[in-house]
Design a protein around this motif. Sequence first.
Motif: not given
Length: 75
Positions: A19-21, A25-26, A33-34
């Motif tokens: 999830i963090v990765a 990534s943007g 994202s939510v």
Amino acid sequence: MSIHISSKFEEAMKELENIVAELESGNVPLERSVELFNKGKELHKYCDKVIKEISLHIESVDPDDKELSAKFSDD
């Protein structure tokens, strides 16, 4: 800690890493994202609970081991 809890914890940590990765990534739409953020909060809550339970167990096994207790404290 049972093998089931251990594997579930490891799976949760891996999912958190994914999830963090993905978020870092943007390239994630706002809605996704939510969703990822909320899932990450749930996983964090679960992992935190497991770590606290393990910490309590360790403290009950050797309450005089201050160094070990400090590694698992919230401070």
